[in-house]
Motif scaffolding. Structure first.
Motif, PDB file in Angstrom:
ATOM      1  N   MET A 275       0.829  -1.202   0.000  1.00 41.21           N
ATOM      2  CA  MET A 275       0.000   0.000   0.000  1.00 41.21           C
ATOM      3  C   MET A 275       0.872   1.264   0.000  1.00 41.21           C
ATOM      4  SD  MET A 275      -2.685   1.168   2.975  1.00 41.21           S
ATOM      5  CE  MET A 275      -3.736  -0.259   2.716  1.00 41.21           C
ATOM      6  N   PRO A 276       0.510   2.305  -0.764  1.00 40.60           N
ATOM      7  CA  PRO A 276       1.277   3.549  -0.739  1.00 40.60           C
ATOM      8  C   PRO A 276       1.272   4.164   0.661  1.00 40.60           C
ATOM      9  CG  PRO A 276      -0.220   3.507  -2.619  1.00 40.60           C
ATOM     10  CD  PRO A 276      -0.587   2.347  -1.751  1.00 40.60           C
ATOM     11  N   PRO A 277       2.379   4.767   1.092  1.00 42.26           N
ATOM     12  CA  PRO A 277       2.435   5.381   2.424  1.00 42.26           C
ATOM     13  C   PRO A 277       1.317   6.390   2.675  1.00 42.26           C
ATOM     14  CG  PRO A 277       4.629   5.243   1.501  1.00 42.26           C
ATOM     15  CD  PRO A 277       3.677   4.832   0.412  1.00 42.26           C
ATOM     16  N   ALA A 278       0.941   7.157   1.646  1.00 44.99           N
ATOM     17  CA  ALA A 278      -0.103   8.165   1.840  1.00 44.99           C
ATOM     18  C   ALA A 278      -1.430   7.525   2.231  1.00 44.99           C
ATOM     19  CB  ALA A 278      -0.283   8.992   0.567  1.00 44.99           C
ATOM     20  N   LYS A 279      -1.748   6.376   1.637  1.00 53.86           N
ATOM     21  CA  LYS A 279      -2.993   5.681   1.978  1.00 53.86           C
ATOM     22  C   LYS A 279      -2.912   5.120   3.392  1.00 53.86           C
ATOM     23  CE  LYS A 279      -7.013   3.772   1.339  1.00 53.86           C
ATOM     24  NZ  LYS A 279      -8.240   4.618   1.332  1.00 53.86           N
ATOM     25  N   ALA A 280      -1.762   4.550   3.743  1.00 54.49           N
ATOM     26  CA  ALA A 280      -1.583   4.037   5.106  1.00 54.49           C
ATOM     27  C   ALA A 280      -1.712   5.161   6.119  1.00 54.49           C
ATOM     28  CB  ALA A 280      -0.220   3.360   5.233  1.00 54.49           C
ATOM     29  N   THR A 296      16.180   3.299  -4.443  1.00 52.42           N
ATOM     30  CA  THR A 296      16.767   4.405  -5.199  1.00 52.42           C
ATOM     31  C   THR A 296      16.398   5.732  -4.546  1.00 52.42           C
ATOM     32  OG1 THR A 296      14.831   4.725  -6.628  1.00 52.42           O
ATOM     33  CG2 THR A 296      16.464   3.080  -7.330  1.00 52.42           C
ATOM     34  N   LEU A 297      17.075   6.790  -4.978  1.00 51.05           N
ATOM     35  CA  LEU A 297      16.747   8.125  -4.489  1.00 51.05           C
ATOM     36  C   LEU A 297      15.331   8.524  -4.894  1.00 51.05           C
ATOM     37  CD1 LEU A 297      17.693  10.699  -3.040  1.00 51.05           C
ATOM     38  CD2 LEU A 297      18.625  11.488  -5.229  1.00 51.05           C
ATOM     39  N   ASP A 298      14.897   8.128  -6.077  1.00 48.27           N
ATOM     40  CA  ASP A 298      13.519   8.434  -6.495  1.00 48.27           C
ATOM     41  C   ASP A 298      12.511   7.771  -5.566  1.00 48.27           C
ATOM     42  OD1 ASP A 298      14.108  10.108  -8.603  1.00 48.27           O
ATOM     43  OD2 ASP A 298      14.060   8.520 -10.122  1.00 48.27           O
ATOM     44  N   ASP A 299      12.798   6.536  -5.139  1.00 44.70           N
ATOM     45  CA  ASP A 299      11.915   5.869  -4.176  1.00 44.70           C
ATOM     46  C   ASP A 299      11.805   6.696  -2.894  1.00 44.70           C
ATOM     47  OD1 ASP A 299      11.643   3.698  -5.892  1.00 44.70           O
ATOM     48  OD2 ASP A 299      13.188   2.504  -4.884  1.00 44.70           O
ATOM     49  N   ILE A 300      12.921   7.237  -2.446  1.00 50.35           N
ATOM     50  CA  ILE A 300      12.947   8.006  -1.201  1.00 50.35           C
ATOM     51  C   ILE A 300      12.178   9.307  -1.363  1.00 50.35           C
ATOM     52  CG2 ILE A 300      14.465   9.274   0.375  1.00 50.35           C
ATOM     53  CD1 ILE A 300      16.556   7.045  -0.142  1.00 50.35           C
ATOM     54  N   ARG A 301      12.360   9.972  -2.490  1.00 48.51           N
ATOM     55  CA  ARG A 301      11.600  11.207  -2.744  1.00 48.51           C
ATOM     56  C   ARG A 301      10.100  10.932  -2.674  1.00 48.51           C
ATOM     57  NH1 ARG A 301      15.278  11.921  -7.607  1.00 48.51           N
ATOM     58  NH2 ARG A 301      16.912  13.414  -6.994  1.00 48.51           N
ATOM     59  N   GLU A 302       9.683   9.848  -3.307  1.00 47.00           N
ATOM     60  CA  GLU A 302       8.256   9.502  -3.320  1.00 47.00           C
ATOM     61  C   GLU A 302       7.760   9.181  -1.916  1.00 47.00           C
ATOM     62  OE1 GLU A 302       4.509   8.815  -5.150  1.00 47.00           O
ATOM     63  OE2 GLU A 302       6.335   9.830  -5.816  1.00 47.00           O
ATOM     64  N   GLY A 312      13.601   2.275   4.840  1.00 44.74           N
ATOM     65  CA  GLY A 312      14.345   1.027   4.871  1.00 44.74           C
ATOM     66  C   GLY A 312      15.058   0.894   3.538  1.00 44.74           C
ATOM     67  N   LEU A 313      16.345   1.223   3.503  1.00 45.48           N
ATOM     68  CA  LEU A 313      17.093   1.317   2.250  1.00 45.48           C
ATOM     69  C   LEU A 313      17.900   0.040   2.020  1.00 45.48           C
ATOM     70  CD1 LEU A 313      18.001   3.061  -0.163  1.00 45.48           C
ATOM     71  CD2 LEU A 313      19.807   4.005   1.318  1.00 45.48           C
ATOM     72  N   GLY A 314      17.731  -0.550   0.831  1.00 49.97           N
ATOM     73  CA  GLY A 314      18.474  -1.761   0.555  1.00 49.97           C
ATOM     74  C   GLY A 314      18.054  -2.396  -0.763  1.00 49.97           C
ATOM     75  N   LEU A 329      22.888  -2.666  -3.309  1.00 52.50           N
ATOM     76  CA  LEU A 329      23.466  -1.320  -3.254  1.00 52.50           C
ATOM     77  C   LEU A 329      24.937  -1.308  -2.884  1.00 52.50           C
ATOM     78  CD1 LEU A 329      20.584   0.632  -1.465  1.00 52.50           C
ATOM     79  CD2 LEU A 329      21.147   0.613  -3.898  1.00 52.50           C
ATOM     80  N   GLY A 330      25.342  -2.122  -1.912  1.00 53.83           N
ATOM     81  CA  GLY A 330      26.712  -2.049  -1.438  1.00 53.83           C
ATOM     82  C   GLY A 330      26.966  -0.753  -0.683  1.00 53.83           C
ATOM     83  N   THR A 331      28.147  -0.623  -0.123  1.00 55.39           N
ATOM     84  CA  THR A 331      28.469   0.552   0.690  1.00 55.39           C
ATOM     85  C   THR A 331      28.402   1.842  -0.112  1.00 55.39           C
ATOM     86  OG1 THR A 331      29.940  -0.818   2.033  1.00 55.39           O
ATOM     87  CG2 THR A 331      30.183   1.563   2.232  1.00 55.39           C
ATOM     88  N   ASP A 332      28.943   1.840  -1.320  1.00 53.16           N
ATOM     89  CA  ASP A 332      28.943   3.055  -2.139  1.00 53.16           C
ATOM     90  C   ASP A 332      27.520   3.507  -2.463  1.00 53.16           C
ATOM     91  OD1 ASP A 332      31.675   3.200  -2.113  1.00 53.16           O
ATOM     92  OD2 ASP A 332      31.943   2.264  -4.087  1.00 53.16           O
ATOM     93  N   GLY A 333      26.634   2.544  -2.680  1.00 53.31           N
ATOM     94  CA  GLY A 333      25.244   2.900  -2.963  1.00 53.31           C
ATOM     95  C   GLY A 333      24.606   3.641  -1.804  1.00 53.31           C
ATOM     96  N   TYR A 334      24.844   3.169  -0.577  1.00 53.35           N
ATOM     97  CA  TYR A 334      24.315   3.862   0.606  1.00 53.35           C
ATOM     98  C   TYR A 334      24.906   5.258   0.727  1.00 53.35           C
ATOM     99  CZ  TYR A 334      21.874  -0.183   2.448  1.00 53.35           C
ATOM    100  OH  TYR A 334      20.984  -1.210   2.615  1.00 53.35           O
ATOM    101  N   ARG A 335      26.231   5.333   0.589  1.00 42.62           N
ATOM    102  CA  ARG A 335      26.892   6.629   0.751  1.00 42.62           C
ATOM    103  C   ARG A 335      26.368   7.645  -0.269  1.00 42.62           C
ATOM    104  NH1 ARG A 335      31.586   4.798   0.905  1.00 42.62           N
ATOM    105  NH2 ARG A 335      31.856   4.824   3.173  1.00 42.62           N
ATOM    106  N   ASN A 336      26.220   7.226  -1.507  1.00 41.00           N
ATOM    107  CA  ASN A 336      25.776   8.148  -2.553  1.00 41.00           C
ATOM    108  C   ASN A 336      24.327   8.581  -2.354  1.00 41.00           C
ATOM    109  OD1 ASN A 336      28.281   7.904  -3.759  1.00 41.00           O
ATOM    110  ND2 ASN A 336      27.632   6.319  -5.206  1.00 41.00           N
ATOM    111  N   ILE A 337      23.463   7.639  -2.015  1.00 40.00           N
ATOM    112  CA  ILE A 337      22.045   7.973  -1.855  1.00 40.00           C
ATOM    113  C   ILE A 337      21.825   8.849  -0.628  1.00 40.00           C
ATOM    114  CG2 ILE A 337      19.773   6.998  -1.318  1.00 40.00           C
ATOM    115  CD1 ILE A 337      20.479   4.634  -3.132  1.00 40.00           C
ATOM    116  N   ILE A 338      22.458   8.525   0.491  1.00 39.30           N
ATOM    117  CA  ILE A 338      22.269   9.318   1.707  1.00 39.30           C
ATOM    118  C   ILE A 338      22.865  10.708   1.536  1.00 39.30           C
ATOM    119  CG2 ILE A 338      22.863   9.479   4.167  1.00 39.30           C
ATOM    120  CD1 ILE A 338      22.671   6.381   4.232  1.00 39.30           C
TER     121      ILE A 338
END
Length: 399
Positions: A275-280, A296-302, A312-314, A329-338
């Motif tokens: 369910m979308p967070p807005a509906k919840a 992804t960063l787009d997921d986080i924006r949404e 919950g990033l992974g 993602l690996g470590t670099d993926g976390y560092r870049n997205i955060i």
């Protein structure tokens, strides 16, 4: 009630939710806020009247309406907030009048009879990624606030911990949205280690939760993908009941929004296909925690736009507990997205998920993760309580 020199305002979510009148009454009676703004763009007159009439008449003087102004006088509400939908107060109105400004120049236009002005955005907004402001950096801010004829209330990204800064800059008040309604703020000390339950041979999900709690874990997410609703509810109630033994811990149910209230959980965690967070949020209201999975960063924006409280990033690496895995993602993926989150002013706590071991904690914390969520690294160990304790030590020292 706060003193007259600093006005505290709570603004309702734009949606209606179950037991909202009771939440408004609680906030009004506790005295932490001087005024409560009822902001429901698009609400019908009938919906607005029904909400107001559900609130104790003795508390309605602290209410300010953003729409359907004629209801205010008829129901005993104390204020009106002028806006583009309703730019003028009804003739003969004698109560409070407020309006919004979005630049320092507008502060000089406070009309006679205005009680206070909102000025926004002051801080980056969690719910509007990229919605930023230079107001706090404007060298003329102090002078503009000092010369305004009415109190100026800071709005946008205001949280309780930012109130001292708001006062320091000379604002006459502060207005909060989501932060005003959370009865118990998200506890980042709990957030550092999250157990995601998983049934293993000889150990059901409740037993796994007990072991993690014995080791000091204080965030349990109930995840049991193959359980039928009756079993899942029974497990949820059993885990919630563990508070009588372990004291308060944060308890989240994966996916099943409909079970949160009945089970006595603190909130829900939603996967990308749930369910979308807005509906919840509309179903649970602003007091419950809503977490959202992102890759992804787009997921986080949404997720941020839709009212998520944490991410919950992974996955960090491949994990056997997930059937359909997003790109690792690996470590670099976390560092870049955060890093990108921080640059855009998206300040949601991030918990790393997916195949995490004890040796990964320091690396993930240095990459910017606020916590780690694990399952097998605790539950598959010969002594799960000791494994949880080791994670607690690691997550507390590698900050």
């Amino acid at each position: 009630m706060s003193d007259n020199r600093f006005i505290r305002v709570a603004i309702t979510p734009p949606y209606f939710y179950p037991d909202e009148a009771a939440a408004i009454e609680r906030l009004a009676s506790e005295g932490d806020f001087d005024y409560i703004h009822i902001r429901k763009p698009g609400a019908s007159e009938k919906e607005m009247q029904s909400l107001i009439e559900s609130i104790d008449p003795a508390l309605r003087t602290v209410l300010t309406l953003h729409d359907h102004f004629l209801i205010a006088a008829a129901t005993g509400c104390g204020g009106l907030h002028l806006n583009s939908r309703n730019p003028v107060a009804p003739q003969g109105w004698q109560g409070r009048v407020s309006r919004s400004c979005h630049s320092l120049a507008e502060l000089s236009d406070a009309s006679p009879g205005t009680s206070y002005l909102f000025l926004s955005p002051i801080f980056p907004s969690i719910s509007k990624p990229g919605y930023r402001s230079d107001i706090m950096a404007d060298p003329d801010l102090g002078s503009a606030l000092g010369h305004c004829r009415v109190p100026v209330v800071a709005l946008g990204g205001v949280t309780p911990d930012r109130i001292p800064l708001v006062k320091q800059f000379g604002f006459g008040g502060a207005a909060m949205l989501g932060a005003a309604w959370r009865r118990r703020p998200l506890d980042l000390s709990h957030f550092r280690l999250q157990l995601i339950t998983h049934p293993y041979p000889g150990q059901d999900v409740v037993e796994g939760a007990v072991k993690a709690l014995e080791g000091g874990c204080r965030w349990i997410q109930l995840r049991h993908k193959d359980a039928n609703p009756d079993l899942l509810l029974a497990e949820a109630k059993a885990i919630a009941a563990l508070r009588s033994r372990f004291g308060h811990f944060t308890f989240i149910i994966d996916d099943h929004v409909e079970l949160v209230d009945e089970a006595g959980a603190d909130g829900v965690h939603l996967g990308k296909n749930d369910m979308p967070p807005a509906k919840a949020r509309e179903m649970l209201g602003p007091e419950k925690i809503v977490g959202s999975t992102a890759n992804t960063l787009d997921d986080i924006r949404e997720a941020a736009r839709n009212g998520a409280d944490y991410i919950g990033l992974g996955p960090f690496r491949f994990t056997l507990t997930k059937e359909r895995l997003a790109p690792v993602l690996g470590t670099d993926g976390y560092r870049n997205i955060i890093s990108a989150m921080n640059a855009e002013g998206i300040h949601l706590p991030v918990v790393a998920i997916g195949g995490i071991t004890l040796d990964d904690v320091a690396t993930l914390r240095s990459a910017g993760a606020d916590g780690v969520a694990v399952s097998g690294a605790i539950l598959r160990e010969a002594d799960p309580a000791s494994a949880a304790a080791s994670f607690i030590i690691k997550s507390s020292t590698d900050n």
